[in-house]
Write a protein that holds these residues in place. Structure first.
Motif, PDB file in Angstrom:
ATOM      1  N   GLU A  38       1.740   6.572   5.036  1.00  0.00           N
ATOM      2  CA  GLU A  38       2.967   6.985   4.363  1.00  0.00           C
ATOM      3  C   GLU A  38       3.496   5.860   3.469  1.00  0.00           C
ATOM      4  N   ILE A  52       1.311   5.567   0.358  1.00  0.00           N
ATOM      5  CA  ILE A  52       1.564   6.654  -0.592  1.00  0.00           C
ATOM      6  C   ILE A  52       2.899   6.460  -1.299  1.00  0.00           C
ATOM      7  N   THR A  77       2.381   3.706  -3.836  1.00  0.00           N
ATOM      8  CA  THR A  77       1.549   4.170  -4.941  1.00  0.00           C
ATOM      9  C   THR A  77       2.326   5.096  -5.860  1.00  0.00           C
ATOM     10  N   ALA A  78       3.070   6.024  -5.288  1.00  0.00           N
ATOM     11  CA  ALA A  78       3.877   6.937  -6.101  1.00  0.00           C
ATOM     12  C   ALA A  78       4.910   6.162  -6.918  1.00  0.00           C
ATOM     13  N   GLY A 123      -0.787  14.349  -6.816  1.00  0.00           N
ATOM     14  CA  GLY A 123      -1.827  14.189  -5.805  1.00  0.00           C
ATOM     15  C   GLY A 123      -3.094  13.488  -6.249  1.00  0.00           C
ATOM     16  N   ILE A 156      -2.574   9.873  -7.285  1.00  0.00           N
ATOM     17  CA  ILE A 156      -2.306   9.024  -6.122  1.00  0.00           C
ATOM     18  C   ILE A 156      -3.608   8.680  -5.412  1.00  0.00           C
ATOM     19  N   VAL A 157      -4.476   9.675  -5.221  1.00  0.00           N
ATOM     20  CA  VAL A 157      -5.790   9.429  -4.597  1.00  0.00           C
ATOM     21  C   VAL A 157      -6.579   8.399  -5.406  1.00  0.00           C
ATOM     22  N   ILE A 166      -5.034   4.834  -5.124  1.00  0.00           N
ATOM     23  CA  ILE A 166      -5.302   4.230  -3.812  1.00  0.00           C
ATOM     24  C   ILE A 166      -6.739   3.734  -3.750  1.00  0.00           C
ATOM     25  N   ILE A 190      -3.621  13.701   1.619  1.00  0.00           N
ATOM     26  CA  ILE A 190      -2.568  13.160   0.753  1.00  0.00           C
ATOM     27  C   ILE A 190      -1.458  14.198   0.591  1.00  0.00           C
ATOM     28  N   LEU A 213       2.422  13.839   1.581  1.00  0.00           N
ATOM     29  CA  LEU A 213       3.461  14.017   0.564  1.00  0.00           C
ATOM     30  C   LEU A 213       4.505  15.032   1.026  1.00  0.00           C
TER      31      LEU A 213
END
Length: 107
Positions: free
Chosen positions: A10, A13, A16-17, A26, A29-30, A33, A46, A50
């Motif tokens: 979490e 993510i 990253t966001a 999505g 973000i993948v 990462i 993911i 989210l």
């Protein structure tokens, strides 16, 4: 706000966001990462995280416009809330305090 503690994924993510800003969806973000950490992530996992972060009040999302490169499909764009930023700040402070306590013994 449902829960205030976050797990490692979490946190990753959320970070990253925040780094992706207006391009936080999505697939992006993948990809970020993977590029940043070398970790392979499952898009389904993911999306699950989210949704959970939204339920906790740490993120919000809106549907973006359709694009040709996505075959006319729309992207769900994620944004950190003030609570999400505060949670990241708290996680950073905790990690920093603990790291500073062990740093002298590592020298």
């Amino acid at each position: 706000m449902k829960g205030t503690f976050i797990g490692e994924l979490e946190e990753l993510i959320l970070l990253t966001a925040a780094a992706l800003k207006d391009d936080a969806y999505g697939v992006a973000i993948v990809a970020e990462i993977k590029e940043t950490t070398g970790r392979e992530m499952n898009i389904g996992a993911i999306h699950t995280v989210l949704r959970r972060l939204e339920e906790k009040g740490f993120m919000t999302s809106v549907m973006g416009g359709a694009t040709k490169e996505r075959g006319g499909r729309r992207k769900r764009i994620y944004t950190l809330t003030h609570a999400g930023q505060a949670t990241l700040d708290q996680a950073y402070e905790i990690r920093s305090k603990l790291y500073k306590r062990i740093r002298p013994s590592l020298s």
